[in-house]
Design a protein around this motif. Structure first.
Motif, PDB file in Angstrom:
ATOM      1  N   GLN A  86       0.830  -1.205   0.000  1.00  0.00           N
ATOM      2  CA  GLN A  86       0.000   0.000   0.000  1.00  0.00           C
ATOM      3  C   GLN A  86       0.865   1.256   0.000  1.00  0.00           C
ATOM      4  OE1 GLN A  86      -3.491  -0.003  -0.346  1.00  0.00           O
ATOM      5  NE2 GLN A  86      -2.861   2.056  -0.931  1.00  0.00           N
ATOM      6  N   ARG A  87       1.923   1.279   0.805  1.00  0.00           N
ATOM      7  CA  ARG A  87       2.831   2.437   0.822  1.00  0.00           C
ATOM      8  C   ARG A  87       3.496   2.617  -0.539  1.00  0.00           C
ATOM      9  NH1 ARG A  87       7.260   2.343   4.723  1.00  0.00           N
ATOM     10  NH2 ARG A  87       7.599   4.451   3.968  1.00  0.00           N
ATOM     11  N   TYR A  88       3.819   1.518  -1.202  1.00  0.00           N
ATOM     12  CA  TYR A  88       4.429   1.571  -2.532  1.00  0.00           C
ATOM     13  C   TYR A  88       3.489   2.303  -3.506  1.00  0.00           C
ATOM     14  CZ  TYR A  88       6.123  -0.172  -7.039  1.00  0.00           C
ATOM     15  OH  TYR A  88       6.569  -0.269  -8.340  1.00  0.00           O
ATOM     16  N   TYR A  89       2.221   1.918  -3.503  1.00  0.00           N
ATOM     17  CA  TYR A  89       1.266   2.566  -4.408  1.00  0.00           C
ATOM     18  C   TYR A  89       0.923   3.990  -3.965  1.00  0.00           C
ATOM     19  CZ  TYR A  89       0.883  -1.229  -7.597  1.00  0.00           C
ATOM     20  OH  TYR A  89       1.184  -2.155  -8.573  1.00  0.00           O
ATOM     21  N   ASP A  90       0.909   4.245  -2.676  1.00  0.00           N
ATOM     22  CA  ASP A  90       0.704   5.619  -2.206  1.00  0.00           C
ATOM     23  C   ASP A  90       1.830   6.518  -2.727  1.00  0.00           C
ATOM     24  OD1 ASP A  90      -1.575   4.818  -0.864  1.00  0.00           O
ATOM     25  OD2 ASP A  90      -0.620   4.825   1.129  1.00  0.00           O
ATOM     26  N   ALA A  91       3.055   6.016  -2.694  1.00  0.00           N
ATOM     27  CA  ALA A  91       4.195   6.792  -3.190  1.00  0.00           C
ATOM     28  C   ALA A  91       4.073   7.034  -4.692  1.00  0.00           C
ATOM     29  CB  ALA A  91       5.506   6.076  -2.865  1.00  0.00           C
ATOM     30  N   ILE A  92       3.692   6.013  -5.441  1.00  0.00           N
ATOM     31  CA  ILE A  92       3.524   6.174  -6.894  1.00  0.00           C
ATOM     32  C   ILE A  92       2.436   7.212  -7.176  1.00  0.00           C
ATOM     33  CG2 ILE A  92       2.655   5.033  -8.981  1.00  0.00           C
ATOM     34  CD1 ILE A  92       4.118   2.485  -7.963  1.00  0.00           C
ATOM     35  N   ASN A  93       1.308   7.103  -6.487  1.00  0.00           N
ATOM     36  CA  ASN A  93       0.193   8.011  -6.735  1.00  0.00           C
ATOM     37  C   ASN A  93       0.509   9.453  -6.357  1.00  0.00           C
ATOM     38  OD1 ASN A  93      -1.519   6.139  -7.929  1.00  0.00           O
ATOM     39  ND2 ASN A  93      -2.338   5.482  -5.962  1.00  0.00           N
ATOM     40  N   SER A  94       1.451   9.659  -5.458  1.00  0.00           N
ATOM     41  CA  SER A  94       1.841  11.025  -5.101  1.00  0.00           C
ATOM     42  C   SER A  94       3.104  11.447  -5.846  1.00  0.00           C
ATOM     43  CB  SER A  94       2.026  11.150  -3.590  1.00  0.00           C
ATOM     44  OG  SER A  94       3.095  10.334  -3.156  1.00  0.00           O
ATOM     45  N   ALA A  95       3.507  10.667  -6.851  1.00  0.00           N
ATOM     46  CA  ALA A  95       4.701  10.944  -7.667  1.00  0.00           C
ATOM     47  C   ALA A  95       5.965  11.016  -6.816  1.00  0.00           C
ATOM     48  CB  ALA A  95       4.517  12.199  -8.512  1.00  0.00           C
ATOM     49  N   ASP A  96       5.988  10.283  -5.709  1.00  0.00           N
ATOM     50  CA  ASP A  96       7.177  10.179  -4.864  1.00  0.00           C
ATOM     51  C   ASP A  96       7.932   8.923  -5.313  1.00  0.00           C
ATOM     52  OD1 ASP A  96       9.121  10.034  -2.939  1.00  0.00           O
ATOM     53  OD2 ASP A  96       7.734   9.954  -1.231  1.00  0.00           O
ATOM     54  N   PHE A  97       8.549   9.032  -6.477  1.00  0.00           N
ATOM     55  CA  PHE A  97       9.182   7.867  -7.082  1.00  0.00           C
ATOM     56  C   PHE A  97      10.433   7.421  -6.330  1.00  0.00           C
ATOM     57  CE2 PHE A  97       6.754   9.792 -10.614  1.00  0.00           C
ATOM     58  CZ  PHE A  97       5.843   8.763 -10.761  1.00  0.00           C
ATOM     59  N   THR A  98      11.059   8.316  -5.594  1.00  0.00           N
ATOM     60  CA  THR A  98      12.216   7.922  -4.789  1.00  0.00           C
ATOM     61  C   THR A  98      11.784   6.931  -3.721  1.00  0.00           C
ATOM     62  OG1 THR A  98      13.263  10.064  -5.176  1.00  0.00           O
ATOM     63  CG2 THR A  98      14.078   8.785  -3.324  1.00  0.00           C
ATOM     64  N   THR A  99      10.669   7.230  -3.045  1.00  0.00           N
ATOM     65  CA  THR A  99      10.163   6.305  -2.026  1.00  0.00           C
ATOM     66  C   THR A  99       9.699   5.004  -2.663  1.00  0.00           C
ATOM     67  OG1 THR A  99       9.533   8.100  -0.544  1.00  0.00           O
ATOM     68  CG2 THR A  99       8.411   5.995  -0.230  1.00  0.00           C
ATOM     69  N   ALA A 100       8.974   5.088  -3.776  1.00  0.00           N
ATOM     70  CA  ALA A 100       8.511   3.878  -4.461  1.00  0.00           C
ATOM     71  C   ALA A 100       9.704   3.021  -4.889  1.00  0.00           C
ATOM     72  CB  ALA A 100       7.653   4.241  -5.669  1.00  0.00           C
ATOM     73  N   TRP A 101      10.761   3.673  -5.348  1.00  0.00           N
ATOM     74  CA  TRP A 101      11.985   2.969  -5.761  1.00  0.00           C
ATOM     75  C   TRP A 101      12.565   2.217  -4.572  1.00  0.00           C
ATOM     76  CZ3 TRP A 101      14.406   1.754 -10.155  1.00  0.00           C
ATOM     77  CH2 TRP A 101      15.771   1.468 -10.137  1.00  0.00           C
ATOM     78  N   GLU A 102      12.663   2.884  -3.425  1.00  0.00           N
ATOM     79  CA  GLU A 102      13.233   2.263  -2.229  1.00  0.00           C
ATOM     80  C   GLU A 102      12.337   1.163  -1.660  1.00  0.00           C
ATOM     81  OE1 GLU A 102      16.316   2.566  -1.023  1.00  0.00           O
ATOM     82  OE2 GLU A 102      16.627   3.845  -2.789  1.00  0.00           O
ATOM     83  N   LEU A 103      11.024   1.283  -1.860  1.00  0.00           N
ATOM     84  CA  LEU A 103      10.107   0.253  -1.366  1.00  0.00           C
ATOM     85  C   LEU A 103      10.054  -0.973  -2.266  1.00  0.00           C
ATOM     86  CD1 LEU A 103       7.174   2.474  -0.088  1.00  0.00           C
ATOM     87  CD2 LEU A 103       8.616   0.960   1.287  1.00  0.00           C
ATOM     88  N   GLY A 104      10.782  -0.959  -3.376  1.00  0.00           N
ATOM     89  CA  GLY A 104      10.835  -2.157  -4.205  1.00  0.00           C
ATOM     90  C   GLY A 104      11.003  -1.918  -5.680  1.00  0.00           C
ATOM     91  N   GLY A 105      10.738  -0.714  -6.172  1.00  0.00           N
ATOM     92  CA  GLY A 105      10.888  -0.448  -7.599  1.00  0.00           C
ATOM     93  C   GLY A 105      12.278  -0.776  -8.114  1.00  0.00           C
TER      94      GLY A 105
END
Length: 173
Positions: A86-105
């Motif tokens: 859920q945090r991964y998709y929350d980061a993507i939806n808020s264009a926080d790609f750095t966080t999404a990257w660190e969460l698994g991207g």
């Protein structure tokens, strides 16, 4: 599309500069710099009571026999697999790609710039967790595109220590 990539690069550069400045004493050789943008604020009136002055009989909240709080659930490794996804998709939806990257991207086999570029046409993603078995999260995803179309996906994410380490996602429509 070029504007989105330029914006991401700018945000990464500004964030990196802020981190560097914080680590190096605000850029002043470790000495620190006080920057003023206006007149100094006036001191509080002398008749202003000190904080908690009227609460002298109250116990000091810093003196407690209670155990320390549990670990922070926002840190990787301390949350369950569902919360990580859920945090991964929350980061993507808020264009926080750095966080999404660190969460698994970073574990999906693309460079960071290619990873970010992959979301250029995505307006938002809606994820629905359909099942969880140990560290495997089963999901259905609807990707809403900027042109009004949408794509449906289904699959699994494997989570370890608060990070998505593997994904098996297939487009269904």
């Amino acid at each position: 599309m070029l504007l989105v990539v330029a914006l991401v690069v700018l945000l990464v550069a500004v964030g990196g500069a802020a981190i560097w400045m914080r680590a190096h004493g605000n850029g002043a050789g470790g000495q620190g710099v006080a920057i003023s943008t206006g007149p100094e604020p006036a001191p509080p009136p002398s008749n202003t009571p000190e904080p908690y002055e009227d609460d002298l009989n109250e116990p000091d909240p810093r003196e407690s026999d209670s155990p320390p709080p549990e670990e922070d659930e926002d840190r990787p490794g301390t949350e369950g697999p569902t919360e990580t996804v859920q945090r991964y998709y929350d980061a993507i939806n808020s264009a926080d790609f750095t966080t999404a990257w660190e969460l698994g991207g970073k574990n999906f086999g693309a460079s960071y710039s290619d990873y970010v570029f992959g979301f250029a046409e995505t307006a938002r993603d809606a994820v629905s967790v359909t099942d969880v078995q140990d560290d495997t999260v089963y999901v259905d995803i609807t990707a809403y595109q900027t042109d009004g179309t949408r794509y449906e996906y289904t699959g699994t994410y494997t989570v370890s220590d608060g990070v998505i380490v593997e994904a098996d996602i297939e487009r269904t429509s």
